[in-house]
Design a protein around this motif. Structure first.
Motif, PDB file in Angstrom:
ATOM      1  N   PRO A 349       0.801  -1.393  -0.003  1.00 53.03           N
ATOM      2  CA  PRO A 349      -0.086   0.110   0.136  1.00 53.03           C
ATOM      3  C   PRO A 349       0.947   1.094   0.028  1.00 53.03           C
ATOM      4  O   PRO A 349       0.562   2.335  -0.639  1.00 53.03           O
ATOM      5  CB  PRO A 349      -0.713  -0.097   1.271  1.00 53.03           C
ATOM      6  N   CYS A 350       1.766   1.335   0.916  1.00 50.63           N
ATOM      7  CA  CYS A 350       2.811   2.440   0.914  1.00 50.63           C
ATOM      8  C   CYS A 350       3.827   2.579  -0.326  1.00 50.63           C
ATOM      9  O   CYS A 350       3.857   3.653  -0.843  1.00 50.63           O
ATOM     10  CB  CYS A 350       3.511   2.476   2.297  1.00 50.63           C
ATOM     11  N   ARG A 351       4.367   1.621  -0.714  1.00 53.69           N
ATOM     12  CA  ARG A 351       5.381   1.457  -1.860  1.00 53.69           C
ATOM     13  C   ARG A 351       4.688   2.159  -2.937  1.00 53.69           C
ATOM     14  O   ARG A 351       5.145   2.911  -3.627  1.00 53.69           O
ATOM     15  CB  ARG A 351       5.915   0.412  -1.908  1.00 53.69           C
ATOM     16  N   GLU A 352       3.535   1.469  -3.438  1.00 54.12           N
ATOM     17  CA  GLU A 352       2.717   1.622  -4.621  1.00 54.12           C
ATOM     18  C   GLU A 352       1.832   2.773  -4.617  1.00 54.12           C
ATOM     19  O   GLU A 352       1.747   3.868  -5.419  1.00 54.12           O
ATOM     20  CB  GLU A 352       1.804   0.478  -5.145  1.00 54.12           C
ATOM     21  N   GLY A 353       1.270   3.199  -3.487  1.00 53.55           N
ATOM     22  CA  GLY A 353       0.294   4.190  -3.228  1.00 53.55           C
ATOM     23  C   GLY A 353       1.094   5.483  -3.108  1.00 53.55           C
ATOM     24  O   GLY A 353       0.407   6.384  -3.985  1.00 53.55           O
ATOM     25  N   THR A 354       2.211   5.704  -2.442  1.00 56.51           N
ATOM     26  CA  THR A 354       2.763   6.534  -2.589  1.00 56.51           C
ATOM     27  C   THR A 354       3.516   7.283  -4.037  1.00 56.51           C
ATOM     28  O   THR A 354       3.169   8.443  -4.259  1.00 56.51           O
ATOM     29  CB  THR A 354       3.759   7.065  -1.730  1.00 56.51           C
ATOM     30  N   ARG A 368      -2.581  19.425 -15.626  1.00 54.05           N
ATOM     31  CA  ARG A 368      -3.308  18.339 -16.625  1.00 54.05           C
ATOM     32  C   ARG A 368      -4.185  17.428 -15.783  1.00 54.05           C
ATOM     33  O   ARG A 368      -4.305  16.037 -16.071  1.00 54.05           O
ATOM     34  CB  ARG A 368      -2.010  17.625 -17.236  1.00 54.05           C
ATOM     35  N   GLY A 369      -4.777  17.787 -14.798  1.00 57.49           N
ATOM     36  CA  GLY A 369      -5.588  17.164 -14.070  1.00 57.49           C
ATOM     37  C   GLY A 369      -7.123  16.933 -14.352  1.00 57.49           C
ATOM     38  O   GLY A 369      -7.254  17.737 -15.461  1.00 57.49           O
ATOM     39  N   THR A 370      -7.661  16.083 -14.052  1.00 57.09           N
ATOM     40  CA  THR A 370      -9.227  15.809 -14.323  1.00 57.09           C
ATOM     41  C   THR A 370      -9.872  15.729 -13.004  1.00 57.09           C
ATOM     42  O   THR A 370      -9.197  15.383 -12.051  1.00 57.09           O
ATOM     43  CB  THR A 370      -9.710  14.662 -15.090  1.00 57.09           C
ATOM     44  N   GLU A 371     -11.307  15.998 -12.984  1.00 61.02           N
ATOM     45  CA  GLU A 371     -12.055  15.952 -11.791  1.00 61.02           C
ATOM     46  C   GLU A 371     -12.032  14.403 -11.209  1.00 61.02           C
ATOM     47  O   GLU A 371     -11.983  14.208 -10.082  1.00 61.02           O
ATOM     48  CB  GLU A 371     -13.498  16.322 -12.168  1.00 61.02           C
ATOM     49  N   GLU A 372     -11.808  13.670 -12.211  1.00 54.10           N
ATOM     50  CA  GLU A 372     -11.858  12.251 -11.460  1.00 54.10           C
ATOM     51  C   GLU A 372     -10.447  11.934 -10.609  1.00 54.10           C
ATOM     52  O   GLU A 372     -10.556  11.206  -9.842  1.00 54.10           O
ATOM     53  CB  GLU A 372     -12.049  11.160 -12.470  1.00 54.10           C
ATOM     54  N   ASP A 373      -9.533  12.562 -11.106  1.00 53.47           N
ATOM     55  CA  ASP A 373      -8.344  12.668 -10.053  1.00 53.47           C
ATOM     56  C   ASP A 373      -8.386  12.943  -8.754  1.00 53.47           C
ATOM     57  O   ASP A 373      -8.095  12.163  -7.953  1.00 53.47           O
ATOM     58  CB  ASP A 373      -7.241  13.748 -10.938  1.00 53.47           C
ATOM     59  N   ILE A 374      -9.479  13.852  -8.400  1.00 53.46           N
ATOM     60  CA  ILE A 374      -9.649  14.075  -6.827  1.00 53.46           C
ATOM     61  C   ILE A 374     -10.064  12.743  -6.236  1.00 53.46           C
ATOM     62  O   ILE A 374      -9.674  12.462  -5.278  1.00 53.46           O
ATOM     63  CB  ILE A 374     -10.686  15.165  -6.716  1.00 53.46           C
ATOM     64  N   ASP A 375     -11.124  12.333  -6.849  1.00 55.62           N
ATOM     65  CA  ASP A 375     -11.860  10.905  -6.360  1.00 55.62           C
ATOM     66  C   ASP A 375     -10.665   9.617  -6.370  1.00 55.62           C
ATOM     67  O   ASP A 375     -10.648   8.983  -5.315  1.00 55.62           O
ATOM     68  CB  ASP A 375     -12.933  10.331  -7.161  1.00 55.62           C
ATOM     69  N   THR A 376      -9.932   9.714  -7.462  1.00 54.10           N
ATOM     70  CA  THR A 376      -8.902   8.632  -7.295  1.00 54.10           C
ATOM     71  C   THR A 376      -7.762   8.824  -6.162  1.00 54.10           C
ATOM     72  O   THR A 376      -7.449   7.876  -5.763  1.00 54.10           O
ATOM     73  CB  THR A 376      -8.142   8.938  -8.751  1.00 54.10           C
ATOM     74  N   LEU A 377      -7.198  10.266  -5.881  1.00 57.32           N
ATOM     75  CA  LEU A 377      -6.410  10.392  -4.570  1.00 57.32           C
ATOM     76  C   LEU A 377      -7.180  10.090  -3.529  1.00 57.32           C
ATOM     77  O   LEU A 377      -6.368   9.165  -2.846  1.00 57.32           O
ATOM     78  CB  LEU A 377      -6.420  12.007  -4.879  1.00 57.32           C
ATOM     79  N   LEU A 378      -8.492  10.383  -3.442  1.00 54.68           N
ATOM     80  CA  LEU A 378      -8.948   9.855  -2.250  1.00 54.68           C
ATOM     81  C   LEU A 378      -9.147   8.497  -2.091  1.00 54.68           C
ATOM     82  O   LEU A 378      -9.091   7.751  -0.907  1.00 54.68           O
ATOM     83  CB  LEU A 378     -10.623  10.625  -2.093  1.00 54.68           C
ATOM     84  N   ASP A 379      -9.382   7.675  -3.021  1.00 50.84           N
ATOM     85  CA  ASP A 379      -9.552   6.294  -3.144  1.00 50.84           C
ATOM     86  C   ASP A 379      -8.162   5.520  -2.882  1.00 50.84           C
ATOM     87  O   ASP A 379      -8.057   4.677  -1.920  1.00 50.84           O
ATOM     88  CB  ASP A 379     -10.024   5.908  -4.661  1.00 50.84           C
ATOM     89  N   VAL A 380      -7.137   6.096  -3.667  1.00 51.15           N
ATOM     90  CA  VAL A 380      -5.755   5.835  -3.012  1.00 51.15           C
ATOM     91  C   VAL A 380      -5.462   5.821  -1.754  1.00 51.15           C
ATOM     92  O   VAL A 380      -4.873   5.043  -0.832  1.00 51.15           O
ATOM     93  CB  VAL A 380      -4.806   6.276  -4.102  1.00 51.15           C
ATOM     94  N   CYS A 381      -5.839   7.049  -1.183  1.00 51.14           N
ATOM     95  CA  CYS A 381      -5.642   7.316   0.198  1.00 51.14           C
ATOM     96  C   CYS A 381      -6.424   6.469   0.991  1.00 51.14           C
ATOM     97  O   CYS A 381      -5.859   6.024   2.235  1.00 51.14           O
ATOM     98  CB  CYS A 381      -6.010   8.774   0.689  1.00 51.14           C
ATOM     99  N   ASP A 382      -7.593   6.008   0.789  1.00 53.85           N
ATOM    100  CA  ASP A 382      -8.293   4.989   1.501  1.00 53.85           C
ATOM    101  C   ASP A 382      -7.651   3.668   1.508  1.00 53.85           C
ATOM    102  O   ASP A 382      -7.899   2.971   2.542  1.00 53.85           O
ATOM    103  CB  ASP A 382      -9.667   5.014   0.820  1.00 53.85           C
ATOM    104  N   ASN A 383      -7.075   3.512   0.768  1.00 52.38           N
ATOM    105  CA  ASN A 383      -6.372   2.121   0.284  1.00 52.38           C
ATOM    106  C   ASN A 383      -5.179   1.900   1.098  1.00 52.38           C
ATOM    107  O   ASN A 383      -4.308   0.765   1.369  1.00 52.38           O
ATOM    108  CB  ASN A 383      -6.126   1.517  -1.062  1.00 52.38           C
TER     109      ASN A 383
END
Length: 427
Positions: A349-354, A368-383
């Motif tokens: 989780p830490c090695r890949e997630g960070t 170059r971000g998209t709105e979905e990136d915010i949800d992806t960030l939170l999803d990765v943080c949750d993992n």
């Protein structure tokens, strides 16, 4: 000893000429607590630290006396005291100046703590890049041996103690106590599975207590002043003085000693207010691995309970102050790049997630971000949160989740600017 809230305790010798010398230390009550402590029993000392309510100053805030009491009373195996001086949390700079200005307060605290835990060998693990403090500390240890405060039969009491100053190699992960122990043993610094806890099987599989520099440097003052005196400072559940490291957009950054529970509003007064009068935007109460606070949190009491109730952590009281000129996504990206670099790679989780968090944030900050990136960030943080092997993963997600919580519009603005560019390109 009176306890006027603004009377310095931990920093009282810092401005004395040659404050790091044994001669200066002895003139200013140095090693008086040691004589007092050695006249008592180890059990009495552990009880005193419990009564004083001293809590670990390394970030977690675990009661020091309780931690000491975990050490087994029998001595069929060696007992080790290990001092965590691997100060690597971004924004934290309290232990290094303490070792620079007043190394003997740490050494005296080490001797008292070692006596309380029936330890005859203490290791002080200092961050490898901190060359000057390592030299100061090594010199102070040499002085203490020469004066009979270390070595065999200390002050004729029959108590023996050796102190080894060990230089790390500059890995943030070695601030985690079990990774520090692996590094001390000559292995790669990676956290160990708990249990067994260090008190049962720590350094060389022997009973070990790991304490922070500031925690141990507080001990001589408690021995001399008593538990009631110590409790006059700070708050009921978080008593005593604390060194707050204030950096960033303030007029006079530096170390400010204040009672636990002091607010940022009060600390800003001490350091001359915001630099150039530009208003406060966001800040960290305890380094970059604690969730961000905003200008709304100026009056949060900065102790273990107060910070937690407001949704963050006291951590190492590394107060990083940012004004309105700073982009939150940019600051969060810089911290995330640090955690990506410092992840030991032991757990997925830490090695890949960070790695992925840094990639996404870099793309967003470049526009170059998209709105979905915010949800992806939170999803990765949750993992990562609660699923990584040690607390590094949890610390890495704190600035991201709190940054999006308080400043979501700034992250969205990066996506919208990208959307406009894409529409323009199609047109």
């Amino acid at each position: 000893m009176s306890a006027d809230p603004i009377t310095p305790v931990l920093t009282k010798r810092w401005l004395s000429p040659q404050s790091w010398r044994l001669s200066t230390y002895e003139k200013l009550e140095g090693y008086t607590a040691l004589r007092k402590a050695l006249a008592g029993t180890p059990e009495q000392l552990v009880q005193l630290i419990k009564d004083a309510g001293l809590r670990g100053r390394g970030g977690a805030g675990f009661p020091a006396g309780v931690k000491w009491s975990f050490m087994p009373p029998n001595e069929d195996k060696p007992h080790y005291l290990v001092i965590n001086a691997d100060e690597g949390e971004p924004g934290t700079c309290k232990d290094i100046p303490l070792m620079m200005a007043d190394p003997h307060s740490l050494i005296e605290g080490c001797i008292i703590a070692a006596y309380a835990m029936r330890s005859h060998h203490c290791f002080i693990y200092v961050r490898g890049e901190a060359l000057h403090p390592i030299r100061r500390l090594t010199s102070a240890v040499r002085e203490a041996y020469g004066a009979g405060y270390l070595g065999r039969d200390i002050l004729g009491t029959g108590f023996d103690l050796d102190i080894t100053v060990h230089a790390g190699a500059g890995a943030y992960i070695c601030g985690e106590e079990t990774a520090l122990l692996d590094s001390l043993e000559g292995r790669r610094g990676q956290p160990r599975l708990k249990p067994p806890f260090p008190a049962a099987a720590g350094l060389y599989a022997a009973p070990t207590t790991v304490n922070n520099v500031e925690t141990i440097a507080s001990v001589p003052y408690i021995v001399n002043g008593g538990a009631d005196w110590f409790r006059q400072m700070g708050r009921e559940k978080s008593p005593g003085p604390k060194i707050y490291s204030i950096s960033g957009h303030v007029e006079r950054p530096g170390q400010y000693e204040a009672p636990l529970g002091t607010t940022l509003r009060e600390l800003l007064e001490l350091c001359g207010g915001m630099k150039d009068g530009i208003p406060l935007k966001f800040w960290t109460p305890g380094g970059s691995s604690t969730p961000l606070f905003t200008a709304e949190h100026l009056d949060v009491p900065l102790d273990f309970e107060g910070a937690a109730e407001a949704g963050s952590m006291l951590g190492t009281t590394a107060v990083q102050v940012f004004n309105e000129t700073v982009s939150v996504p940019w600051a969060v990206m810089k911290w995330t790049q640090f955690y990506e670099h410092e992840s030991c790679g032991k757990c997925t989780p830490c090695r890949e997630g960070t790695y992925w968090l840094a990639q996404i944030l870099e793309r967003m900050v470049e526009g170059r971000g998209t709105e979905e990136d915010i949800d992806t960030l939170l999803d990765v943080c949750d993992n990562i949160l609660g699923r990584s092997f040690c607390a590094l993963g949890d610390g890495a997600v704190s600035p991201i989740t709190s940054g999006i919580k308080y400043f979501r519009d700034e992250f969205l603005a990066l996506c919208e600017s990208n959307k406009r560019e894409l529409v323009g390109a199609k047109a």
